[in-house]
Design a protein around this motif. Structure first.
Motif, PDB file in Angstrom:
ATOM      1  N   PRO A   1      -8.425  17.548  -2.948  1.00 37.15           N
ATOM      2  CA  PRO A   1      -8.226  16.811  -1.811  1.00 37.15           C
ATOM      3  C   PRO A   1      -6.788  15.964  -2.132  1.00 37.15           C
ATOM      4  CG  PRO A   1     -10.305  16.346  -1.974  1.00 37.15           C
ATOM      5  CD  PRO A   1      -9.576  17.309  -3.220  1.00 37.15           C
ATOM      6  N   ALA A   2      -6.707  15.516  -3.318  1.00 33.03           N
ATOM      7  CA  ALA A   2      -5.453  14.563  -3.643  1.00 33.03           C
ATOM      8  C   ALA A   2      -4.156  15.173  -3.868  1.00 33.03           C
ATOM      9  CB  ALA A   2      -5.801  13.730  -5.115  1.00 33.03           C
ATOM     10  N   PHE A   3      -4.407  16.686  -4.417  1.00 38.82           N
ATOM     11  CA  PHE A   3      -3.135  17.372  -4.223  1.00 38.82           C
ATOM     12  C   PHE A   3      -2.811  18.119  -2.865  1.00 38.82           C
ATOM     13  CE2 PHE A   3      -4.983  17.938  -8.855  1.00 38.82           C
ATOM     14  CZ  PHE A   3      -4.224  17.282  -9.559  1.00 38.82           C
ATOM     15  N   ARG A   4      -3.776  18.148  -2.070  1.00 34.72           N
ATOM     16  CA  ARG A   4      -3.576  18.960  -0.939  1.00 34.72           C
ATOM     17  C   ARG A   4      -3.293  17.897   0.030  1.00 34.72           C
ATOM     18  NH1 ARG A   4      -7.414  19.121   2.877  1.00 34.72           N
ATOM     19  NH2 ARG A   4      -9.079  18.844   1.387  1.00 34.72           N
ATOM     20  N   VAL A   5      -3.690  16.861   0.080  1.00 32.56           N
ATOM     21  CA  VAL A   5      -3.335  16.031   1.414  1.00 32.56           C
ATOM     22  C   VAL A   5      -2.381  14.979   0.916  1.00 32.56           C
ATOM     23  CG1 VAL A   5      -4.411  14.051   2.873  1.00 32.56           C
ATOM     24  CG2 VAL A   5      -5.705  15.875   2.212  1.00 32.56           C
ATOM     25  N   HIS A   6      -1.261  14.901   1.526  1.00 33.40           N
ATOM     26  CA  HIS A   6      -0.155  14.101   1.319  1.00 33.40           C
ATOM     27  C   HIS A   6      -0.642  12.587   1.241  1.00 33.40           C
ATOM     28  CE1 HIS A   6       3.861  13.078   0.909  1.00 33.40           C
ATOM     29  NE2 HIS A   6       4.178  12.164   2.003  1.00 33.40           N
TER      30      HIS A   6
ATOM     31  N   GLU B   1     -18.984  11.029   8.529  1.00 35.93           N
ATOM     32  CA  GLU B   1     -18.802  12.414   8.665  1.00 35.93           C
ATOM     33  C   GLU B   1     -17.553  12.677   9.416  1.00 35.93           C
ATOM     34  OE1 GLU B   1     -21.651  10.998   9.748  1.00 35.93           O
ATOM     35  OE2 GLU B   1     -22.798  11.491   7.726  1.00 35.93           O
ATOM     36  N   VAL B   2     -17.282  12.004  10.457  1.00 35.60           N
ATOM     37  CA  VAL B   2     -16.047  12.081  11.366  1.00 35.60           C
ATOM     38  C   VAL B   2     -14.852  11.978  10.468  1.00 35.60           C
ATOM     39  CG1 VAL B   2     -14.811  11.271  13.168  1.00 35.60           C
ATOM     40  CG2 VAL B   2     -17.301  11.748  13.487  1.00 35.60           C
ATOM     41  N   LEU B   3     -14.697  10.718   9.910  1.00 34.81           N
ATOM     42  CA  LEU B   3     -13.322  10.487   9.071  1.00 34.81           C
ATOM     43  C   LEU B   3     -13.481  11.294   7.786  1.00 34.81           C
ATOM     44  CD1 LEU B   3     -13.506   6.616   9.176  1.00 34.81           C
ATOM     45  CD2 LEU B   3     -12.390   8.220  10.646  1.00 34.81           C
ATOM     46  N   ALA B   4     -14.467  11.633   7.141  1.00 33.90           N
ATOM     47  CA  ALA B   4     -14.254  12.595   5.908  1.00 33.90           C
ATOM     48  C   ALA B   4     -13.769  13.911   6.319  1.00 33.90           C
ATOM     49  CB  ALA B   4     -15.700  12.837   5.438  1.00 33.90           C
ATOM     50  N   ARG B   5     -13.861  14.395   7.499  1.00 31.92           N
ATOM     51  CA  ARG B   5     -13.344  15.661   8.114  1.00 31.92           C
ATOM     52  C   ARG B   5     -11.960  15.485   8.494  1.00 31.92           C
ATOM     53  NH1 ARG B   5     -18.392  16.485  10.564  1.00 31.92           N
ATOM     54  NH2 ARG B   5     -17.349  15.857  12.556  1.00 31.92           N
ATOM     55  N   ALA B   6     -11.477  13.959   8.588  1.00 34.24           N
ATOM     56  CA  ALA B   6     -10.194  14.013   9.398  1.00 34.24           C
ATOM     57  C   ALA B   6      -9.079  13.392   8.704  1.00 34.24           C
ATOM     58  CB  ALA B   6     -10.774  12.958  10.500  1.00 34.24           C
ATOM     59  N   LEU B   7      -8.816  13.786   7.571  1.00 36.78           N
ATOM     60  CA  LEU B   7      -7.711  13.137   6.729  1.00 36.78           C
ATOM     61  C   LEU B   7      -6.486  13.563   7.154  1.00 36.78           C
ATOM     62  CD1 LEU B   7      -9.277  13.934   2.991  1.00 36.78           C
ATOM     63  CD2 LEU B   7      -9.425  11.768   4.271  1.00 36.78           C
ATOM     64  N   GLU B   8      -6.432  14.647   7.895  1.00 38.66           N
ATOM     65  CA  GLU B   8      -5.139  15.020   8.404  1.00 38.66           C
ATOM     66  C   GLU B   8      -5.002  15.002   9.913  1.00 38.66           C
ATOM     67  OE1 GLU B   8      -2.687  17.596   5.149  1.00 38.66           O
ATOM     68  OE2 GLU B   8      -4.682  18.532   5.529  1.00 38.66           O
TER      69      GLU B   8
ATOM     70  N   GLY C   1       8.054   5.057  -9.905  1.00 37.89           N
ATOM     71  CA  GLY C   1       8.735   6.353  -9.064  1.00 37.89           C
ATOM     72  C   GLY C   1       8.363   6.042  -7.422  1.00 37.89           C
ATOM     73  N   GLY C   2       7.804   4.850  -7.221  1.00 35.99           N
ATOM     74  CA  GLY C   2       7.447   4.486  -5.868  1.00 35.99           C
ATOM     75  C   GLY C   2       5.894   4.591  -5.480  1.00 35.99           C
ATOM     76  N   PRO C   3       5.440   3.741  -4.252  1.00 38.86           N
ATOM     77  CA  PRO C   3       4.176   3.693  -4.032  1.00 38.86           C
ATOM     78  C   PRO C   3       3.814   5.210  -3.508  1.00 38.86           C
ATOM     79  CG  PRO C   3       5.569   2.723  -2.238  1.00 38.86           C
ATOM     80  CD  PRO C   3       6.575   3.153  -3.465  1.00 38.86           C
ATOM     81  N   HIS C   4       2.389   5.561  -4.009  1.00 40.78           N
ATOM     82  CA  HIS C   4       2.109   6.681  -3.539  1.00 40.78           C
ATOM     83  C   HIS C   4       1.398   6.883  -2.082  1.00 40.78           C
ATOM     84  CE1 HIS C   4      -1.876   5.340  -4.902  1.00 40.78           C
ATOM     85  NE2 HIS C   4      -2.332   5.956  -3.956  1.00 40.78           N
TER      86      HIS C   4
END
Lengths: 284, 375
Positions: A277-282, B242-249, B308-311
């Motif tokens: 996920p760390a590689f996939r999600v920006h 569970e809702v948030l684990a699925r909602a990363l994007e 190189g900047g904050p991730h």
């Protein structure tokens, strides 16, 4: 509540221990990358495993996480440092005999034993060769226990290559396949130019039976993993070493979290699927 | 079940002080209920209540003399157990260029906390797991946590941003306290029901002026416990993890980031947030240096500092980190949610972002784009 009565007797886990620099070695011409051999002022260094790191401390300046780049078994530990921030740039000015602080070792290790009986692919980008060097040492100490051993190493330019003498020794061996590439060549560079994934794509190992360890910038690890998987290496036998800003190395400061994982405590070495996920999600 | 007059709080504060405790609890200051030293009964915010809403907090005068008639203020007990700034180690330079280390702070005082809400008890339990029950114990936290005397107060009137029933942390304290209080105010009556939750609590109770509760007093206390959950201003969906684990994007992160100021208020008022920065503070002579631990926040750019900047350069990524950690990945790390439902992050958000509303919005639209495979 689980609080012991002797709480105040517990040593402070954030207190650095004085170690002495035994020698300093320049890895690149301008000294931007250098290697320290360190030993505690009293006693011997604690045992470290390949892939683990220490927190190195400079009085009045601060602390940084630096991986162990060799353990010679003589009571010292070796660290290879690139001068890029305020602490590491100050470290660049230190000499043999100077005292620095050390906490550690911390973190997970490369699964060297799990590679026994298999082909082993090591892919390193830049300073990422440093945490992998103890693996190479461990493999050479018991070379017969492993199948084909491939070292794919990419650097920005020929002048950025580290561990040059050792690299030449490894390249001279018939039982190691060492491939080196640079992003930008120079007039006298006769080797490969390009990204490290091209070295993996050339094959020369049994992917289905291989174990891979990858260390470098995240984009390099991501595409190296893709190349490895195309060559048949299963994701579960692909390991990466993650970098985050670690302030405590104990799982308290919260800075190094990637999803549920604390890189300092659960990593830095992770099986690839755990870090996918760390590689996939920006910006995860 | 025993009963005491509100004035008996004076005796409790005095007895604890006599026993060597630094007594801290709620008091009114600068238009808010804050936690500070208590010298006696008169320091408690008698007759004061508070209004809570998203980005809204006001004290208001009650028409009774309730000692604990407010919900929670911006402070939590975290400021005592995990202070905003502490020196962990003092490093002394030796003549020969080496160094030695000393403890950063003197031994902390033993403290008694008066007026700990059930959600706050749960928050202390969560920070205990973070700092004391992992592979390494946080020595400084442990030294302060050791011997704390906890006087809990059950909630009678939860506020507009409360959702402890959703998180299973209140509004009545089950365990984890030394003394538990319930304040009962009726027509012409005002008393405190008191129960002991530990041996230390039993011992203290025996030294106080209390009497056995009557049938009517018992019934009145039970009525308070029954009524309190009905005042809950907010609800957190039970499947937030569970809702948030699925909602990363999920697109909601970017939408909320347009309102979020990344000011870190939510993490500062949160009773469980534990992120910290380490700073090196040398003296001017170069003879000693302090390793200082300061509260940090995942909303600060520095938090994800890398060469190189904050991730996490975007506010969206920082808000996602906070919410998914608090409500989802915390379970994997520490075996529970990191949220106790106190509502502080809603009340003290300057733009009124509501953690419960955010989860509900993601939940309502979570199955489409947010399927986990991303873009």
């Amino acid at each position: 509540m689980s609080v012991s009565a002797a709480e105040r007797q517990i040593p402070e886990p954030m207190a650095p221990v004085p170690w002495r620099i035994l020698d300093v070695r320049r890895e690149v011409a301008d000294g931007e990358v250098f290697t320290w051999r360190l030993r505690p002022e009293s006693g011997a260094a604690p045992e470290a495993r390949p892939g683990q790191f220490n927190m190195l401390y400079l009085f009045g300046v601060g602390e940084v996480a630096i991986s162990v780049s060799a353990m010679d078994g003589d009571g010292s530990l070796v660290h290879t440092i690139r001068a890029v921030g305020s602490v590491t740039r100050t470290m660049q000015g230190l000499r043999a005999g100077d005292v620095v602080g050390v906490r550690g070792p911390f973190g997970s290790a490369w699964p060297v034993e799990a590679a026994e009986g298999r082909d082993l692919v090591l892919a390193a980008g830049g300073i990422g060769l440093a945490p992998l060097r103890p693996v190479i040492h461990a493999v050479l100490a018991r070379r017969e226990a492993f199948g084909r051993v491939l070292i794919c190493y990419g650097a920005r330019s020929p002048r950025d290559l580290i561990f040059r003498d050792e690299l030449a020794q490894w390249q001279a061996r018939a039982d190691l396949d060492v491939r080196v590439t640079v992003d930008r060549g120079t007039a006298d560079w006769k080797g490969d130019v390009g990204v490290v994934t091209q070295l993996i794509d050339r094959g020369g190992f049994d992917g289905r039976n291989a174990l891979a360890m990858v260390c470098g910038p995240e984009v390099m690890m991501r595409f190296s993993a893709l190349s490895l998987h195309r060559r048949g290496v299963v994701p579960e036998r692909t390991f990466v070493s993650m970098e985050r800003c670690m302030r405590c190395a104990l799982g308290f400061c919260g800075h190094c979290q990637i999803g549920p994982h604390f890189v300092c405590r659960d990593g830095p070495v992770f099986p690839y699927p755990v870090m996918e996920p760390a590689f996939r999600v920006h910006e995860l | 079940m025993r009963v005491m007059a509100p004035e008996e709080m004076e005796a409790l504060i005095r007895l604890l002080s006599d026993d060597g405790y630094e007594v801290v609890g709620p008091t009114r200051r600068e238009g808010a209920i804050v936690y500070d030293r208590l010298q006696g009964l008169s320091d408690l915010p008698a007759g004061w209540g508070d209004e809570h809403g998203p980005g809204h907090y006001r004290l208001r005068q009650r028409d009774d003399q309730a000692l604990f008639g407010y919900v929670v203020g911006p402070h939590s007990w975290k400021k005592y157990l995990f202070p905003p700034r502490e020196t962990l180690v003092r490093v002394l330079r030796r003549e020969d260029g080496g160094f030695e280390t000393q403890p950063g702070e003197p031994a902390p005082p033993r403290r008694a906390f008066i007026g700990v809400r059930p959600c706050e008890l749960a928050a202390i339990g969560i920070q205990d797991r973070v700092f004391l029950e992992q592979s390494v114990r946080d020595r400084a936290y442990g030294a302060r946590r050791e011997g704390v005397f906890l006087v809990a107060v059950n909630c009678a009137e939860p506020g507009g941003t409360c959702f402890c029933t959703s998180m299973g942390t209140g509004p009545r304290a089950g365990s984890g306290f030394d003394l538990g209080l319930t304040e009962v105010i009726g027509e012409g009556t005002h008393f405190l029901v008191i129960e002991a939750g530990s041996e230390a609590g039993e011992a203290m109770l025996a030294r106080m002026d209390t009497r056995e509760a009557s049938e009517a007093e018992r019934a009145a206390a039970e009525q308070v416990w029954l009524e309190a959950p009905k005042h809950m201003g907010r609800t957190m969906p039970g499947d937030a993890r569970e809702v948030l684990a699925r909602a990363l994007e999920h697109p909601r992160w970017a939408q909320t980031a347009e309102r979020c100021l990344s000011c870190a208020n939510c993490t500062l008022v949160c009773p469980t947030c534990f992120c910290a920065q380490m700073e090196e503070l040398p003296d001017l002579e170069g003879k000693s240096s302090e390793r200082v631990r300061l509260w940090d926040s995942c909303f600060n750019g520095e938090h994800s500092y890398m060469i190189g900047g904050p991730h996490r350069s975007t506010v969206a990524a920082r808000y996602r980190q906070w919410l998914t950690h608090k409500l989802s990945s915390w379970h994997e790390q520490f075996g529970s949610s990191g949220c106790v439902g106190c509502g502080r992050c809603i009340t003290w958000c300057p733009v009124g972002i509501d953690i419960t509303e955010e989860v509900a919005a993601i939940r309502a639209t979570g199955q489409g784009k947010a399927g986990g495979q991303g873009t």
